[in-house]
Design a protein around this motif. Sequence first.
Motif, mmCIF file in Angstrom:
data_model
loop_
_atom_site.group_PDB
_atom_site.id
_atom_site.type_symbol
_atom_site.label_atom_id
_atom_site.label_comp_id
_atom_site.label_asym_id
_atom_site.label_seq_id
_atom_site.Cartn_x
_atom_site.Cartn_y
_atom_site.Cartn_z
ATOM 1 N N LEU A 214 42.572 41.362 53.451
ATOM 2 C CA LEU A 214 42.735 42.313 54.552
ATOM 3 C C LEU A 214 42.463 43.740 54.104
ATOM 4 O O LEU A 214 41.864 44.531 54.853
ATOM 5 N N TYR A 217 38.734 44.179 53.731
ATOM 6 C CA TYR A 217 38.152 44.117 55.070
ATOM 7 C C TYR A 217 38.307 45.464 55.773
ATOM 8 O O TYR A 217 37.353 45.992 56.382
ATOM 9 N N THR A 253 50.949 36.997 60.111
ATOM 10 C CA THR A 253 50.252 35.786 59.672
ATOM 11 C C THR A 253 51.191 34.863 58.902
ATOM 12 O O THR A 253 51.214 33.646 59.129
ATOM 13 N N LEU A 416 31.890 43.466 62.764
ATOM 14 C CA LEU A 416 33.234 43.075 62.332
ATOM 15 C C LEU A 416 34.259 43.622 63.309
ATOM 16 O O LEU A 416 34.312 44.830 63.561
ATOM 17 N N ALA A 419 40.956 44.675 62.505
ATOM 18 C CA ALA A 419 41.796 43.766 61.734
ATOM 19 C C ALA A 419 42.865 43.102 62.593
ATOM 20 O O ALA A 419 43.242 41.958 62.358
ATOM 21 N N ILE A 422 41.907 39.777 63.951
ATOM 22 C CA ILE A 422 42.054 38.686 62.993
ATOM 23 C C ILE A 422 43.520 38.258 62.897
ATOM 24 O O ILE A 422 43.828 37.078 62.718
ATOM 25 N N ILE A 425 44.678 35.279 65.227
ATOM 26 C CA ILE A 425 44.070 33.947 65.197
ATOM 27 C C ILE A 425 45.106 32.858 64.928
ATOM 28 O O ILE A 425 45.282 31.922 65.716
#
Length: 470
Positions: A214, A217, A253, A416, A419, A422, A425
């Motif tokens: 992360l 990214y 997450t 992209l 963040a 993501i 998800i």
Amino acid sequence: MEKTSSDSLPLTVNSSEKHETVCIFGTGDFGRSLGLKMLQCGYSIVFGSRNPHMSSLLPSDAEVLSYSEAAQKSDVIIITVHREHYDFLTELIEVLNGKILVDVSNNLKINQYPESNAEYLAQLVPGARVVKAFNTISAWALQSGALDASRQVFVCGNDSKAKQRVMDIVRTLGLTPLDQGSLMAAKEIENYPLQLFPLWKFPFYLSAVLCAFLFFYCVIREVIYPYVHEKKDSTFRMAISIPNRVFPIAALTLLALVYLPGVIAAILQLYRGTKYRRFPDWLDHWMLCRKQLGLIALGFAFLHVIYTLVIPIRYYVRWMSRNMTITQATTKKENPFSTSTAWLNDSYISLGILGFFLFVLLGITSLPSVSNTVNWREFRFVQSKLGYLTLILCTAHTLVYGGKRFLSPSILRWYLPSAYVIALIIPCTVLVSKFILILPCIDRTLTRIRQGWERNSKSSKSALNGKTDI
């Protein structure tokens, strides 16, 4: 205060009740600490040493003799020397015949020898009754007062009477004996102190990989991209801005990963039509690590809160605020108040506060001192029902933060997405899967399977009649 004083009482007050005499071979740190503890609990102690002379380090009430002389004083002998020094015991085979030998030794690494130290001791002195104990207690814990998990003493041995004698001694010292069975369990007991956070390795490695991914990214999107396209130096974002994106994403997450293995297990049971088949090893290990994953997630959530609180004092934020004020003053323009934006902002903050509160509640109830005061149903309610509610609130917190920007092409940089996209998800996957599993038609079948019903089995008929085993 009452607990502290009662725990320290055996270390400071001599017991008026006198127990049997116990022999300790070895005058090292552990032998001295154990001898002092036993003296304070009323035992008579005699030390066996290769150099039998009184030392100022030894308790004054103890007696120091040679190994042979000390062994004749008691039928319970605690061996506090390392395995490589066991050879002297072969010279005492006749004296040690029928004695209870308590092996407390540990090794430098896991599975260092083919057999356990206790089994090796039993081979050296075949006439003795060998018991493994005290190897999970440190000299420091004996001196300062063992607390919580450090009170546990694993005990194993082939002779039940000898093992019971040792367990009685353990209880008298204010410790908790745990019978692990025969001497075959000694190797596992000896490996236990050498394990360094066995259930924390996978969560730590996973968290490190997730945070590294992360971070890089976000660096690509928020540092490298502006420099390539605008020649703008945004490296200062790597100190606070980017970590304050990484930490909440990692927290959300990891929280989702706490509940994902339960969903996978339910799907496997539905697919197999039975609960009487083992889960894959990776899933079993994953489910054992859920508590650790949750606590690490809570740590990241705390970091996110702290980083968020320091945002107003950042130089960049204060600089932007001053420039905006000056610009509005010089142009004589002001930004109109937007009720919808205010609603989104307040909802985003409110959801974050509620989610963090429940997050902390989950962490508190996972502590042994708290979980031991609630029954199984109450603990399951907090960890499952409130856990999913926490996941819903934290996911909603992220969704509201994104607002209308989720589908906007302007947020894409080198194709992209942001963040926080993501971050949704895995949580959304878990929540959607859980919603499907609690549908009445599916939940009914899953409940029957967990009660013992099996698909395509002769026992299914008896299960339907209420005759299945629970």
